[in-house]
Design a protein around this motif. Structure first.
Motif, PDB file in Angstrom:
ATOM      1  N   GLY A  18       0.797  -1.222   0.000  1.00 28.55           N
ATOM      2  CA  GLY A  18       0.000   0.000   0.000  1.00 28.55           C
ATOM      3  C   GLY A  18       0.829   1.270   0.000  1.00 28.55           C
ATOM      4  O   GLY A  18       0.297   2.350  -0.214  1.00 28.55           O
ATOM      5  N   VAL A  40      -6.297   5.334  -9.280  1.00 31.51           N
ATOM      6  CA  VAL A  40      -6.245   5.059  -7.840  1.00 31.51           C
ATOM      7  C   VAL A  40      -7.223   5.969  -7.113  1.00 31.51           C
ATOM      8  O   VAL A  40      -7.983   5.515  -6.244  1.00 31.51           O
ATOM      9  CB  VAL A  40      -4.808   5.224  -7.287  1.00 31.51           C
ATOM     10  CG1 VAL A  40      -4.803   5.185  -5.760  1.00 31.51           C
ATOM     11  CG2 VAL A  40      -3.896   4.144  -7.849  1.00 31.51           C
ATOM     12  N   ARG A  41      -7.242   7.221  -7.468  1.00 29.92           N
ATOM     13  CA  ARG A  41      -8.173   8.166  -6.815  1.00 29.92           C
ATOM     14  C   ARG A  41      -9.629   7.781  -7.082  1.00 29.92           C
ATOM     15  O   ARG A  41     -10.478   7.905  -6.200  1.00 29.92           O
ATOM     16  CB  ARG A  41      -7.881   9.592  -7.272  1.00 29.92           C
ATOM     17  CG  ARG A  41      -6.602  10.099  -6.651  1.00 29.92           C
ATOM     18  CD  ARG A  41      -6.439  11.582  -6.802  1.00 29.92           C
ATOM     19  NE  ARG A  41      -5.237  12.014  -6.095  1.00 29.92           N
ATOM     20  CZ  ARG A  41      -4.339  12.834  -6.592  1.00 29.92           C
ATOM     21  NH1 ARG A  41      -4.486  13.331  -7.807  1.00 29.92           N
ATOM     22  NH2 ARG A  41      -3.287  13.181  -5.877  1.00 29.92           N
ATOM     23  N   GLU A  44     -10.463   4.943  -4.851  1.00 29.13           N
ATOM     24  CA  GLU A  44     -10.663   5.437  -3.488  1.00 29.13           C
ATOM     25  C   GLU A  44     -12.028   6.118  -3.350  1.00 29.13           C
ATOM     26  O   GLU A  44     -12.774   5.839  -2.409  1.00 29.13           O
ATOM     27  CB  GLU A  44      -9.551   6.429  -3.118  1.00 29.13           C
ATOM     28  CG  GLU A  44      -8.194   5.789  -2.967  1.00 29.13           C
ATOM     29  CD  GLU A  44      -7.057   6.795  -2.876  1.00 29.13           C
ATOM     30  OE1 GLU A  44      -5.953   6.363  -2.507  1.00 29.13           O
ATOM     31  OE2 GLU A  44      -7.255   8.001  -3.176  1.00 29.13           O
ATOM     32  N   GLU A  45     -12.358   6.981  -4.295  1.00 24.06           N
ATOM     33  CA  GLU A  45     -13.636   7.707  -4.238  1.00 24.06           C
ATOM     34  C   GLU A  45     -14.829   6.778  -4.348  1.00 24.06           C
ATOM     35  O   GLU A  45     -15.876   7.032  -3.753  1.00 24.06           O
ATOM     36  CB  GLU A  45     -13.678   8.778  -5.332  1.00 24.06           C
ATOM     37  CG  GLU A  45     -12.737   9.941  -5.068  1.00 24.06           C
ATOM     38  CD  GLU A  45     -12.562  10.853  -6.260  1.00 24.06           C
ATOM     39  OE1 GLU A  45     -13.257  10.677  -7.286  1.00 24.06           O
ATOM     40  OE2 GLU A  45     -11.695  11.747  -6.179  1.00 24.06           O
ATOM     41  N   GLY A  47     -14.941   3.943  -3.075  1.00 28.06           N
ATOM     42  CA  GLY A  47     -14.987   3.131  -1.869  1.00 28.06           C
ATOM     43  C   GLY A  47     -14.444   1.721  -2.040  1.00 28.06           C
ATOM     44  O   GLY A  47     -14.534   0.900  -1.127  1.00 28.06           O
ATOM     45  N   ILE A  49     -11.210   1.059  -2.606  1.00 26.53           N
ATOM     46  CA  ILE A  49     -10.096   1.171  -1.672  1.00 26.53           C
ATOM     47  C   ILE A  49     -10.652   1.956  -0.488  1.00 26.53           C
ATOM     48  O   ILE A  49     -10.934   3.148  -0.597  1.00 26.53           O
ATOM     49  CB  ILE A  49      -8.888   1.900  -2.291  1.00 26.53           C
ATOM     50  CG1 ILE A  49      -8.348   1.123  -3.489  1.00 26.53           C
ATOM     51  CG2 ILE A  49      -7.799   2.112  -1.234  1.00 26.53           C
ATOM     52  CD1 ILE A  49      -7.261   1.848  -4.258  1.00 26.53           C
ATOM     53  N   ARG A  50     -10.827   1.265   0.627  1.00 24.83           N
ATOM     54  CA  ARG A  50     -11.450   1.892   1.794  1.00 24.83           C
ATOM     55  C   ARG A  50     -10.455   2.632   2.665  1.00 24.83           C
ATOM     56  O   ARG A  50     -10.787   3.663   3.255  1.00 24.83           O
ATOM     57  CB  ARG A  50     -12.160   0.850   2.654  1.00 24.83           C
ATOM     58  CG  ARG A  50     -13.342   0.222   1.983  1.00 24.83           C
ATOM     59  CD  ARG A  50     -14.152  -0.650   2.907  1.00 24.83           C
ATOM     60  NE  ARG A  50     -13.377  -1.220   3.996  1.00 24.83           N
ATOM     61  CZ  ARG A  50     -13.653  -2.366   4.575  1.00 24.83           C
ATOM     62  NH1 ARG A  50     -14.672  -3.071   4.182  1.00 24.83           N
ATOM     63  NH2 ARG A  50     -12.911  -2.817   5.566  1.00 24.83           N
ATOM     64  N   HIS A  51      -9.237   2.066   2.799  1.00 24.30           N
ATOM     65  CA  HIS A  51      -8.322   2.600   3.795  1.00 24.30           C
ATOM     66  C   HIS A  51      -6.934   2.005   3.570  1.00 24.30           C
ATOM     67  O   HIS A  51      -6.820   0.908   3.034  1.00 24.30           O
ATOM     68  CB  HIS A  51      -8.852   2.199   5.181  1.00 24.30           C
ATOM     69  CG  HIS A  51      -8.287   2.953   6.321  1.00 24.30           C
ATOM     70  ND1 HIS A  51      -8.611   4.244   6.595  1.00 24.30           N
ATOM     71  CD2 HIS A  51      -7.404   2.575   7.269  1.00 24.30           C
ATOM     72  CE1 HIS A  51      -7.962   4.638   7.674  1.00 24.30           C
ATOM     73  NE2 HIS A  51      -7.217   3.633   8.103  1.00 24.30           N
ATOM     74  N   TYR A  52      -5.912   2.695   3.988  1.00 29.78           N
ATOM     75  CA  TYR A  52      -4.552   2.165   3.961  1.00 29.78           C
ATOM     76  C   TYR A  52      -4.109   1.962   5.409  1.00 29.78           C
ATOM     77  O   TYR A  52      -4.360   2.817   6.260  1.00 29.78           O
ATOM     78  CB  TYR A  52      -3.592   3.144   3.268  1.00 29.78           C
ATOM     79  CG  TYR A  52      -3.920   3.359   1.808  1.00 29.78           C
ATOM     80  CD1 TYR A  52      -3.393   2.528   0.837  1.00 29.78           C
ATOM     81  CD2 TYR A  52      -4.759   4.393   1.407  1.00 29.78           C
ATOM     82  CE1 TYR A  52      -3.686   2.715  -0.502  1.00 29.78           C
ATOM     83  CE2 TYR A  52      -5.056   4.586   0.071  1.00 29.78           C
ATOM     84  CZ  TYR A  52      -4.528   3.743  -0.875  1.00 29.78           C
ATOM     85  OH  TYR A  52      -4.829   3.940  -2.198  1.00 29.78           O
TER      86      TYR A  52
END
Length: 152
Positions: A18, A40-41, A44-45, A47, A49-52
């Motif tokens: 990550g 990647v963004r 993330e937006e 959801g 990718i929730r968290h690193y």
């Protein structure tokens, strides 16, 4: 969001590392850095990718003893279930809590320094949660596999 093969490749690489630099990630998935960062963004937006996070070694933090705990409640109504969930969320030793369909009401994964530490936790915390009828602890003999990676 519909994922294509490049999105899936990005997710596979990020699940392994990550903290990878965007330029290195882009090279691994066959993109230039700007489109890679945009993807990647978007992940993330959306959801996906929730968290690193940083994965810690529980043994080195004196929390290397892990047990699975089956919990039966006095009742399965919303109030009793919600009260148990609130109590479980406050206890950092409970690293997983699952509401179950089947024999028991919840399955927990609890970490502790050792068997005595878990026993104290059970007596001082788990056994005192209102609405708990029964507690059964399962002690794993050997960890065969542990992964946080979702197949993509």
């Amino acid at each position: 969001m519909k994922l294509d093969s490049i999105d899936r490749a990005i997710l596979r690489v990020l699940q392994q590392d990550g903290r990878i630099q965007n330029t290195e990630l882009a090279a691994k998935v066959g993109l230039s850095p700007s489109p890679c960062l945009r993807r990647v963004r978007m992940l993330e937006e959306a959801g996906i990718i929730r968290h690193y996070v940083a994965l810690l070694d529980p043994v080195k933090l004196d929390m290397g003893f892990s047990v699975f705990v089956r919990i039966w409640l006095l009742a399965q109504d919303e109030e009793t279930t919600a009260a148990f969930c609130r109590a479980a969320e406050k206890l950092p030793q409970i690293v997983e809590c699952h509401l179950m369909a089947g024999d028991c009401d919840f399955i927990l994964r609890v970490v502790a320094p050792d068997l005595d530490g878990y026993r104290r936790f059970q007596m001082e915390y788990l056994g005192r949660i209102e609405g708990v009828r029964n507690i059964k602890t399962e002690i794993p003999m050997q960890k065969i596999k542990q992964s946080w990676q979702v197949p993509v």
